[in-house]
Design an enzyme around this catalytic site. Structure first.
Site, PDB file in Angstrom:
ATOM      1  N   GLU A 110       0.838  -1.199   0.000  1.00 21.58           N
ATOM      2  CA  GLU A 110       0.000   0.000   0.000  1.00 21.58           C
ATOM      3  C   GLU A 110       0.869   1.243   0.000  1.00 21.58           C
ATOM      4  O   GLU A 110       2.021   1.191   0.395  1.00 21.58           O
ATOM      5  CB  GLU A 110      -0.859   0.047   1.281  1.00 21.58           C
ATOM      6  N   LYS A 112       2.032   4.672   1.650  1.00 19.01           N
ATOM      7  CA  LYS A 112       2.062   5.232   2.996  1.00 19.01           C
ATOM      8  C   LYS A 112       1.692   6.700   2.879  1.00 19.01           C
ATOM      9  O   LYS A 112       2.470   7.514   2.383  1.00 19.01           O
ATOM     10  CB  LYS A 112       3.447   5.066   3.615  1.00 19.01           C
ATOM     11  N   ASP A 114       0.957  10.438   3.909  1.00 22.81           N
ATOM     12  CA  ASP A 114       1.648  11.284   4.877  1.00 22.81           C
ATOM     13  C   ASP A 114       0.713  12.360   5.402  1.00 22.81           C
ATOM     14  O   ASP A 114       0.773  13.519   4.994  1.00 22.81           O
ATOM     15  CB  ASP A 114       2.877  11.908   4.202  1.00 22.81           C
ATOM     16  N   TYR A 222      -7.178   0.313   7.533  1.00 26.09           N
ATOM     17  CA  TYR A 222      -6.990  -0.700   8.569  1.00 26.09           C
ATOM     18  C   TYR A 222      -8.307  -0.932   9.310  1.00 26.09           C
ATOM     19  O   TYR A 222      -8.771  -0.057  10.025  1.00 26.09           O
ATOM     20  CB  TYR A 222      -5.898  -0.199   9.525  1.00 26.09           C
ATOM     21  N   LYS A 308      10.405   3.578   3.629  1.00 27.03           N
ATOM     22  CA  LYS A 308      10.353   5.026   3.396  1.00 27.03           C
ATOM     23  C   LYS A 308      11.109   5.379   2.116  1.00 27.03           C
ATOM     24  O   LYS A 308      12.222   4.910   1.912  1.00 27.03           O
ATOM     25  CB  LYS A 308      10.989   5.774   4.583  1.00 27.03           C
ATOM     26  N   CYS A 403      26.140  35.019  22.513  1.00 20.48           N
ATOM     27  CA  CYS A 403      24.716  34.876  22.213  1.00 20.48           C
ATOM     28  C   CYS A 403      24.311  35.980  21.231  1.00 20.48           C
ATOM     29  O   CYS A 403      24.539  37.156  21.501  1.00 20.48           O
ATOM     30  CB  CYS A 403      23.884  34.971  23.483  1.00 20.48           C
ATOM     31  N   CYS A 406      21.555  38.284  23.329  1.00 23.42           N
ATOM     32  CA  CYS A 406      21.855  39.083  24.519  1.00 23.42           C
ATOM     33  C   CYS A 406      23.358  39.327  24.699  1.00 23.42           C
ATOM     34  O   CYS A 406      23.763  40.053  25.604  1.00 23.42           O
ATOM     35  CB  CYS A 406      21.270  38.421  25.767  1.00 23.42           C
ATOM     36  N   CYS A 421      23.555  29.581  25.634  1.00 23.30           N
ATOM     37  CA  CYS A 421      23.624  30.909  26.223  1.00 23.30           C
ATOM     38  C   CYS A 421      23.269  30.726  27.699  1.00 23.30           C
ATOM     39  O   CYS A 421      22.187  30.240  28.024  1.00 23.30           O
ATOM     40  CB  CYS A 421      22.611  31.840  25.557  1.00 23.30           C
ATOM     41  N   CYS A 427      17.676  36.415  28.906  1.00 24.89           N
ATOM     42  CA  CYS A 427      17.804  36.384  27.445  1.00 24.89           C
ATOM     43  C   CYS A 427      16.398  36.170  26.840  1.00 24.89           C
ATOM     44  O   CYS A 427      15.762  35.146  27.109  1.00 24.89           O
ATOM     45  CB  CYS A 427      18.767  35.259  27.071  1.00 24.89           C
TER      46      CYS A 427
HETATM   47  S1  IVH Z   1      -1.220   0.626   8.859  1.00 27.22           S
HETATM   48  C1  IVH Z   1      -0.638  -1.300  13.004  1.00 27.22           C
HETATM   49  N1  IVH Z   1      -1.258   1.627   6.444  1.00 27.22           N
HETATM   50  O1  IVH Z   1       1.885   5.402   9.110  1.00 27.22           O
HETATM   51  C2  IVH Z   1      -0.394  -0.596  11.729  1.00 27.22           C
HETATM   52  N2  IVH Z   1      -0.461   3.019   8.206  1.00 27.22           N
HETATM   53  O2  IVH Z   1       4.091   4.549  11.249  1.00 27.22           O
HETATM   54  C3  IVH Z   1      -1.353   0.482  11.492  1.00 27.22           C
HETATM   55  N3  IVH Z   1       0.158   5.282   7.501  1.00 27.22           N
HETATM   56  O3  IVH Z   1       0.402   5.694  12.240  1.00 27.22           O
HETATM   57  C4  IVH Z   1      -0.993   1.393  10.417  1.00 27.22           C
HETATM   58  N4  IVH Z   1      -0.337   5.032   5.375  1.00 27.22           N
HETATM   59  O4  IVH Z   1      -0.574   7.084  10.362  1.00 27.22           O
HETATM   60  C5  IVH Z   1      -0.956   1.852   7.734  1.00 27.22           C
HETATM   61  N5  IVH Z   1      -1.398   2.368   4.252  1.00 27.22           N
HETATM   62  C6  IVH Z   1      -1.090   2.607   5.535  1.00 27.22           C
HETATM   63  C7  IVH Z   1      -0.601   3.857   5.986  1.00 27.22           C
HETATM   64  C8  IVH Z   1      -0.277   4.017   7.347  1.00 27.22           C
HETATM   65  C9  IVH Z   1       0.102   5.871   6.308  1.00 27.22           C
HETATM   66  C10 IVH Z   1       0.655   5.947   8.740  1.00 27.22           C
HETATM   67  C11 IVH Z   1      -0.234   5.801   9.936  1.00 27.22           C
HETATM   68  C12 IVH Z   1       0.591   5.137  10.997  1.00 27.22           C
HETATM   69  C13 IVH Z   1       1.980   5.362  10.500  1.00 27.22           C
HETATM   70  C14 IVH Z   1       2.834   4.184  10.907  1.00 27.22           C
END
Ligand code: IVH
Length: 664
Positions: A110, A112, A114, A222, A308, A403, A406, A421, A427
């Site tokens: 999947e 990830k 952000d 999830y 990542k 500094c 100050c 400082c 300060c």
């Molecule tokens: S699963 C127990 N799936 O990444 C696992 N997390 O460091 C539950 N996140 O806190 C998370 N995309 O905020 C999952 N496809 C994805 C995700 C995802 C982003 C974030 C989520 C989580 C953090 C994990």
């Protein structure tokens, strides 16, 4: 037609069109028709408040009433994921799974996302609760704000389970993020560093009408609970999409490492065309049965991992270096750069860490430097391009000796790379930083005061230290810029209310170096009041759990400073709590002398609550199993290695219910 029927009809239709528009991207009617229906519904609801419903589509517009965020314990803790950065680490993860399972398995790949994570609860198909991650054990109830997010269904359709919890990510799309920052720049408000901060900040706004206007989006990834339709994570999410949830269309099941690498390679490039920010790939064992076999570590599931993406890196020119002074006096060098586009934002400044790093890079003004945006908000300089140096151009950078604010001569403490400082009582950035820390949520939690207000009060000479806060009068602050009568009164009221904040948080709020929340709690419980703490010797301090030489020294030197003692006297006179409340927390001696390990996921209380219960009943919570462990308080999904160790040592495993019964 009967009015209630008409209301029901409009609600159902509006929910349906909302789904078509925001989830399926396939509207059946024009925006105009949608708005007309919404207006008709709003009028009917206004005229007939007896038919109010918190999940009506009209709730999406939010309200101007101030939200207060109640804290709610998560039924299952919100864990994080282990991070990996290379193909080797992904391979290692894959092989670990393969060895542990010793049978066929599939990995769900999947994106990830952000943003900021959210946990949604639905009862009988109705959204009942939306809670932020918080500290993983408990989070903020942001339900009213979440109701304004169009891609989150308020009511479900189809064959959904009676009660369900689903988690996902709330996001601010790039387009909205850029627009918001442009508007903020025009109004001279601070801009958001990235869409993640913008989404998280928006979700915590007190006015849900503003939240509605920010057009947040959400993906769910999830599903939790014991009553899920199938054994497959992927398959369950496809069903959730039938119930009305927005599920990413870009999930894929992989049967081999090669398929995982293909997915990663594809999205590493393609993610730049997505409307929302992503920072990696999440890999999850697809079968829930296999997930259970693999279990959890204290922080994250063993059945999932995040890969990542390599942070984007750009080359730009270093123009100058400035120095910032933080609340503890630490002086941080900041690089001023030729503006450059990096991961969706324009970067003009970057962190240079400390003097050693500057020296090691042999940094010169006008050097071409590499800038990277890591997990942190502030981009950092990660290297110099030696090829691009023209020796005649810029001078070598020498870290300041005084500094910048100050003028005090900077000092360096043994074993630390930072310069400080030492002028901590006069300060200005240190004073303001201390006040900001003092009022922050985990400390005195004074609402209505933020960094800008603190700055304003300081500029106007109203406050010079935290004790001055308690002398503020509404009349004095009312006349300041943009401050109305109501907010002036609110500020004074919340300052006054903070006098009941317990001793341990007051201690944390004082901002003694190295005294974080946990240490503050431990020393407050040990010494019971400020008199005994302030006269404690190094040895006495070090007998407190988690207090070592460094912390003990810092505490002794804090109380050795007469101006700190004076400050405390004034805070005492203002009525703050400088002693532990009478300790009625020890409720029994039932667990006296017992060492108890907590493991797994609990249904009735959070882990923190169980820790407190153990302590209140005379027991000791320990983190790892040994022959001295008396028993293990085990929730669901206790890790297999812990289980094995417990069996080997013959240690009793007690269920949550048994434990609660024991204490009754
Ligand atoms: S699963 C127990 N799936 O990444 C696992 N997390 O460091 C539950 N996140 O806190 C998370 N995309 O905020 C999952 N496809 C994805 C995700 C995802 C982003 C974030 C989520 C989580 C953090 C994990």
């Amino acid at each position: 037609m009967d009015i209630k029927n008409r209301i029901d009809y409009l609600r159902a239709e509006l929910h349906r069109h909302n789904y078509n528009y925001y989830i399926l991207n396939a509207p059946e009617i024009s925006d105009r028709q949608f708005d007309d229906m919404m207006r008709e519904l709003q009028d009917l609801e206004d005229a007939h408040p007896e038919y109010q419903d918190e999940n009506s589509p009209t709730m999406r517009v939010g309200s101007d009433i101030d939200n207060k965020f109640r804290q709610i314990s998560h039924k299952y803790p919100m864990l994080s994921l282990g991070n990996t950065y290379s193909e080797e680490e992904v391979t290692a993860f894959y092989n670990r799974i393969k060895n542990a399972l010793n049978e066929d398995f599939e990995i769900c790949c999947e994106l990830k996302f952000d943003g900021t994570s959210i946990s949604l609860t639905y009862e009988k198909g109705q959204l009942t609760q939306a809670v932020t991650r918080g500290d993983g054990e408990k989070g903020d109830d942001v339900t009213d704000n979440v109701r304004t997010i169009r891609s989150i269904p308020l009511v479900l359709h189809g064959d959904y389970p009676e009660s369900l919890e689903i988690r996902g990510e709330i996001l601010m799309p790039w387009k909205m993020f850029d627009q918001l920052n442009r508007e903020r720049e025009l109004r001279e408000e601070p801009i958001f560093a990235n869409p993640r901060n913008a989404a998280a900040g928006t979700l915590k706004l007190q006015n849900s009408a503003i939240v509605a206007s920010r057009r947040l989006d959400a993906y769910l990834y999830y599903l939790l609970g014991n009553n899920l339709p199938t054994d497959g994570h992927y398959e369950n999410l496809q069903m959730a999409s039938q119930w009305g949830f927005k599920i990413s269309q870009n999930m894929r099941k992989a049967k081999s490492l090669q398929e995982i690498f293909d997915y990663i390679a594809f999205w590493d490039v393609e993610r730049k065309n997505l409307p929302v920010a992503t920072d990696g790939i999440v890999l999850k064992v697809n079968s829930l049965r296999q997930q259970n076999m693999l279990g959890y570590t204290a922080k994250s599931p063993r059945w999932a991992i995040a890969y990542k993406f390599q942070a984007e890196r750009v080359l730009t020119r270093l123009q100058s270096v400035s120095y910032q002074v933080g609340r503890t006096g630490v002086v941080t060098p900041v690089a001023n750069l030729d503006p450059v586009q990096l991961s969706g934002t324009i970067v003009k400044r970057a962190s240079l860490h400390n003097a050693d790093i500057i020296r090691n890079m042999d940094l010169h003004i006008k050097d071409m430097v590499y800038v990277e945006k890591g997990g942190e908000i502030i981009p950092k300089i990660v290297g110099v391009e030696p090829e691009a140096r023209d020796a005649s151009l810029g001078e070598k950078i020498e870290f300041v000796r005084e500094c910048p604010i100050c003028g005090s001569k900077l000092v360096r403490y043994e074993g630390e790379s930072a310069y400080y400082c030492p002028n901590d009582t006069a300060c200005p950035p240190q004073i303001k930083g201390k006040i900001e820390h003092f009022i922050s949520r985990r400390a005195m939690d004074i609402e209505g005061l933020g960094p800008e207000t603190v700055d304003l009060f300081y500029q106007k000479g109203l406050i010079k230290d935290v004790a001055d806060l308690y002398q503020l009068q509404p009349e004095a602050i009312r006349t300041l810029n943009r401050m109305g009568e109501k907010s002036a009164e609110n500020i004074v009221k919340s300052i006054r209310d903070s006098r009941s904040v317990p001793f341990e948080r007051v201690l944390f709020a004082l901002g003694i170096r190295f005294v974080g929340e946990t240490v503050a709690k431990k020393i407050a419980r040990y010494f019971k009041d400020i008199q005994s703490l302030s006269s404690a010797t190094l040895e006495q301090l070090k007998s407190v759990d988690e207090v070592g030489d460094k912390i003990a020294q810092s505490i002794v030197s804090y109380f050795g400073n007469p101006s700190n003692r004076q400050l405390i006297q004034r805070l005492q006179a203002a009525g703050l709590q400088f002693a532990q409340a009478v300790d009625n927390s020890v409720s029994s001696n039932k667990l006296l002398g017992l060492s108890i390990v907590i493991s797994g996921v609990f249904a009735h209380h959070s882990r923190d609550e169980y820790k407190a219960l153990i302590e209140q009943n005379g027991g000791k919570n320990v983190s790892s199993i040994s022959s001295k462990t008396s028993f293990i308080l085990a929730g669901e999904n206790m890790g297999p290695s812990k289980l094995e160790k417990a069996h080997k040592l013959g240690i009793r495993i007690m269920s949550e219910d048994e434990f609660l019964q024991l204490l009754q």
